[in-house]
Write a protein that holds these residues in place. Structure first.
Motif, PDB file in Angstrom:
ATOM      1  N   GLU A   1      46.861  41.845  52.237  1.00  0.00           N
ATOM      2  CA  GLU A   1      47.198  40.568  51.561  1.00  0.00           C
ATOM      3  C   GLU A   1      46.017  39.294  51.984  1.00  0.00           C
ATOM      4  OE1 GLU A   1      49.055  40.488  49.112  1.00  0.00           O
ATOM      5  OE2 GLU A   1      50.728  41.937  49.558  1.00  0.00           O
ATOM      6  N   LEU A   2      45.497  39.520  53.143  1.00  0.00           N
ATOM      7  CA  LEU A   2      44.618  38.389  53.607  1.00  0.00           C
ATOM      8  C   LEU A   2      43.312  38.577  52.806  1.00  0.00           C
ATOM      9  CD1 LEU A   2      43.265  36.415  55.305  1.00  0.00           C
ATOM     10  CD2 LEU A   2      42.877  38.135  56.702  1.00  0.00           C
ATOM     11  N   LYS A   3      42.932  40.030  52.687  1.00  0.00           N
ATOM     12  CA  LYS A   3      41.734  40.301  51.912  1.00  0.00           C
ATOM     13  C   LYS A   3      41.787  40.028  50.425  1.00  0.00           C
ATOM     14  CE  LYS A   3      39.973  43.467  55.546  1.00  0.00           C
ATOM     15  NZ  LYS A   3      39.586  45.007  55.576  1.00  0.00           N
ATOM     16  N   ASP A   4      43.028  40.243  49.935  1.00  0.00           N
ATOM     17  CA  ASP A   4      43.259  39.792  48.593  1.00  0.00           C
ATOM     18  C   ASP A   4      43.011  38.500  48.256  1.00  0.00           C
ATOM     19  OD1 ASP A   4      44.021  40.848  45.728  1.00  0.00           O
ATOM     20  OD2 ASP A   4      45.641  39.661  46.339  1.00  0.00           O
ATOM     21  N   ALA A   5      43.758  37.672  49.064  1.00  0.00           N
ATOM     22  CA  ALA A   5      43.672  36.215  48.729  1.00  0.00           C
ATOM     23  C   ALA A   5      42.161  35.746  49.065  1.00  0.00           C
ATOM     24  CB  ALA A   5      44.513  35.418  49.909  1.00  0.00           C
ATOM     25  N   VAL A   6      41.274  36.209  49.985  1.00  0.00           N
ATOM     26  CA  VAL A   6      39.825  36.021  50.067  1.00  0.00           C
ATOM     27  C   VAL A   6      39.039  36.340  48.870  1.00  0.00           C
ATOM     28  CG1 VAL A   6      37.854  36.272  51.477  1.00  0.00           C
ATOM     29  CG2 VAL A   6      40.069  35.887  52.815  1.00  0.00           C
ATOM     30  N   ARG A   7      39.576  37.484  48.311  1.00  0.00           N
ATOM     31  CA  ARG A   7      38.968  38.111  47.173  1.00  0.00           C
ATOM     32  C   ARG A   7      39.150  36.934  45.922  1.00  0.00           C
ATOM     33  NH1 ARG A   7      40.971  39.910  42.678  1.00  0.00           N
ATOM     34  NH2 ARG A   7      42.991  40.114  43.644  1.00  0.00           N
ATOM     35  N   ARG A   8      40.347  36.625  45.778  1.00  0.00           N
ATOM     36  CA  ARG A   8      40.620  35.697  44.881  1.00  0.00           C
ATOM     37  C   ARG A   8      40.032  34.421  44.810  1.00  0.00           C
ATOM     38  NH1 ARG A   8      46.037  34.930  44.941  1.00  0.00           N
ATOM     39  NH2 ARG A   8      46.468  36.480  46.657  1.00  0.00           N
ATOM     40  N   LEU A   9      40.034  33.832  46.183  1.00  0.00           N
ATOM     41  CA  LEU A   9      39.182  32.434  46.462  1.00  0.00           C
ATOM     42  C   LEU A   9      37.821  32.628  45.937  1.00  0.00           C
ATOM     43  CD1 LEU A   9      39.128  29.883  47.551  1.00  0.00           C
ATOM     44  CD2 LEU A   9      38.608  30.592  49.801  1.00  0.00           C
ATOM     45  N   VAL A  10      36.967  33.794  46.522  1.00  0.00           N
ATOM     46  CA  VAL A  10      35.673  33.941  46.123  1.00  0.00           C
ATOM     47  C   VAL A  10      35.467  34.028  44.692  1.00  0.00           C
ATOM     48  CG1 VAL A  10      33.511  35.428  46.551  1.00  0.00           C
ATOM     49  CG2 VAL A  10      34.925  34.799  48.457  1.00  0.00           C
ATOM     50  N   GLN A  11      36.349  34.666  44.153  1.00  0.00           N
ATOM     51  CA  GLN A  11      36.179  35.111  42.516  1.00  0.00           C
ATOM     52  C   GLN A  11      36.402  33.817  41.819  1.00  0.00           C
ATOM     53  OE1 GLN A  11      38.766  38.367  41.854  1.00  0.00           O
ATOM     54  NE2 GLN A  11      37.063  39.801  41.826  1.00  0.00           N
ATOM     55  N   SER A  12      37.083  32.764  42.439  1.00  0.00           N
ATOM     56  CA  SER A  12      37.332  31.510  41.454  1.00  0.00           C
ATOM     57  C   SER A  12      36.120  30.807  41.751  1.00  0.00           C
ATOM     58  CB  SER A  12      38.512  31.021  42.053  1.00  0.00           C
ATOM     59  OG  SER A  12      38.545  30.340  43.414  1.00  0.00           O
TER      60      SER A  12
ATOM     61  N   LEU B   1      43.454  26.068  42.262  1.00  0.00           N
ATOM     62  CA  LEU B   1      43.800  26.872  43.154  1.00  0.00           C
ATOM     63  C   LEU B   1      43.360  26.872  44.685  1.00  0.00           C
ATOM     64  CD1 LEU B   1      44.333  30.062  40.660  1.00  0.00           C
ATOM     65  CD2 LEU B   1      45.856  28.406  41.154  1.00  0.00           C
ATOM     66  N   LYS B   2      42.370  26.245  44.780  1.00  0.00           N
ATOM     67  CA  LYS B   2      41.739  26.380  46.108  1.00  0.00           C
ATOM     68  C   LYS B   2      42.618  25.965  47.418  1.00  0.00           C
ATOM     69  CE  LYS B   2      39.710  21.883  46.194  1.00  0.00           C
ATOM     70  NZ  LYS B   2      38.208  21.167  46.186  1.00  0.00           N
ATOM     71  N   GLY B   3      43.338  24.989  47.270  1.00  0.00           N
ATOM     72  CA  GLY B   3      44.429  24.618  48.198  1.00  0.00           C
ATOM     73  C   GLY B   3      45.534  25.809  48.428  1.00  0.00           C
ATOM     74  N   SER B   4      46.025  26.223  47.386  1.00  0.00           N
ATOM     75  CA  SER B   4      47.098  27.227  47.504  1.00  0.00           C
ATOM     76  C   SER B   4      46.705  28.462  48.113  1.00  0.00           C
ATOM     77  CB  SER B   4      47.931  27.570  46.220  1.00  0.00           C
ATOM     78  OG  SER B   4      46.857  27.873  45.325  1.00  0.00           O
ATOM     79  N   LEU B   5      45.369  28.891  47.680  1.00  0.00           N
ATOM     80  CA  LEU B   5      44.882  30.031  48.218  1.00  0.00           C
ATOM     81  C   LEU B   5      44.402  29.803  49.705  1.00  0.00           C
ATOM     82  CD1 LEU B   5      42.443  31.070  45.272  1.00  0.00           C
ATOM     83  CD2 LEU B   5      44.465  32.362  46.111  1.00  0.00           C
TER      84      LEU B   5
END
Length: 289
Positions: free
Chosen positions: A131-142, A152-156
Motif C-alpha cells: 500500500e505504501l508503494k501504491d500511495a507513492v505511485r499515485r502521488l508521483v503520477q499526479s 489530493l497531495k495532502g491526503s496522499l
C-alpha cells in the motif's frame, strides 16, 4: 505497481532533472532522483526521510554500518544522521531512479496518537509495504496533473505516513511521533545545532534543549547520530563549507569563516580528513566534474 511507479519517475525526470540528479517537485520534501552513472562518495546530514529505490543501486554508510539498496528496497532515515553514500549501479540506458520523501513529524505524532500500539502481523506488514508503494505511485503520477495534485497531495501524504507506521519501518517512525521519546528529545538538540552551527554551543545548552542530564544526553545523542555533539557540528560546518566552495564560488578562507572556523589551518586539516582533498583541490575537482 512498482513498474508503474518506475515509469512515472522515469518519465517525469527525463526533462526535469537538474545537474545534480535531483528533481525538486512542487511539493516541498518530495524529491525525484535520476543519475545516469555511478557517483563519487558524498557526505550529507540527512533529515528524517523515506527513500524508495526503483532502479540501480546505492551504497549508504551510517556510522560503522554499511547498507546497499537496490530496486524495490526502501530506506528509512529516522533522525538527523550523517551519511556517506554513493550510487554504485547506474548507466545512461538504465539510470539510478529513486523517490525521496521528507517525513512530516507533526503528522506522525497525530497518527501515532490516533493508532493504538497493537502488535501488527507479518501479513499486515507485507500489505502495508504494498500500500505504501501504491500511495507513492499515485502521488508521483499526479505531478503531471496540477488540479489533481493540488486536491489530493495532502491526503496522499497522510496515507503514505500511515502505511509507514503500519509497515516494517513502523517502530522507527513511531519513535519520531512520540513527544517525549529519546529520538524527539535529541531532535530538539539537533535542530539547535543546525540553526546555530556557526556558534560555539555548550553541551549544557544542548542537554537543556533535549531535557536531559549531560551524561544521558551524550549517550543518547551518540546512539541517535553515531557522533558526539561536537563531531556532529563539525561535520555540519564542513558539509556547508563544501557547498559554499562548490556552488557559491567562495575562497577556502572565506568559506571557513562563514561556517564558524577561526583557524584556516584547522579548517584545511579537518576538511581534507573528511573529503579526501584540501578545499582548493576539491573545488577544482568539482569544477572538472
Amino acid at each position: 505497481m512498482t513498474d508503474d511507479l518506475l515509469q512515472a519517475v522515469e518519465r517525469y525526470t527525463r526533462t526535469q532533472v537538474a545537474a545534480d540528479g535531483l528533481t525538486q517537485t512542487s511539493l516541498p520534501g518530495l524529491t525525484l532522483v535520476r543519475t545516469p552513472a555511478p557517483s563519487k562518495l558524498e557526505h550529507a546530514l540527512v533529515r528524517p526521510l523515506l527513500c524508495l529505490v526503483l532502479q540501480g543501486c546505492k551504497q549508504v554508510s551510517i556510522g560503522t554500518t554499511e547498507h546497499r539498496f537496490t530496486a524495490g528496497d526502501s530506506m528509512l532515515v529516522s533522525s538527523n544522521l550523517p551519511t556517506l553514500s554513493r550510487i554504485v549501479v547506474a548507466s545512461a540506458a538504465a539510470p539510478y531512479l529513486a523517490v525521496a520523501i521528507e517525513l512530516d513529524i507533526p503528522l506522525i505524532t497525530e497518527l501515532t496518537l490516533l493508532n493504538p500500539d497493537e502488535p501488527i502481523t507479518q501479513i499486515e506488514r507485507a500489505q502495508a509495504e504494498h500500500e505504501l508503494k501504491d500511495a507513492v505511485r499515485r502521488l508521483v503520477q499526479s505531478l503531471d496533473r496540477p488540479h489533481t495534485f493540488a486536491a489530493l497531495k495532502g491526503s496522499l501524504l497522510r496515507e503514505i505516513h500511515h502505511w509507514l507506521l503500519m509497515g516494517r519501518h513502523g517502530e522507527g517512525v513511531r519513535q519520531l511521533g512520540l513527544p517525549d521519546s529519546h529520538v524527539r528529545r535529541i531532535a530538539r538538540a539537533v535542530t539547535l545545532i543546525r540553526s546555530d552551527y556557526t556558534q560555539t554551543l555548550s553541551v549544557t545548552r544542548l542537554a537543556t534543549a533535549a531535557g536531559m542530564s549531560r551524561s544521558a544526553f551524550h549517550q543518547h545523542f551518540r546512539t541517535a547520530t553515531t557522533l558526539s555533539p561536537l563531531q556532529f557540528q563539525k561535520q555540519l560546518r564542513l558539509i556547508e563549507a563544501r557547498r559554499l566552495l562548490q556552488a557559491g564560488g567562495l575562497t577556502a578562507s572565506r568559506a571557513a569563516f562563514e561556517v564558524g572556523y577561526e583557524s584556516i589551518s584547522q579548517f584545511t586539516r579537518e576538511y581534507s580528513r573528511l573529503f579526501g582533498l584540501p578545499p582548493g583541490k576539491d573545488r577544482l575537482a568539482a569544477r572538472r566534474r
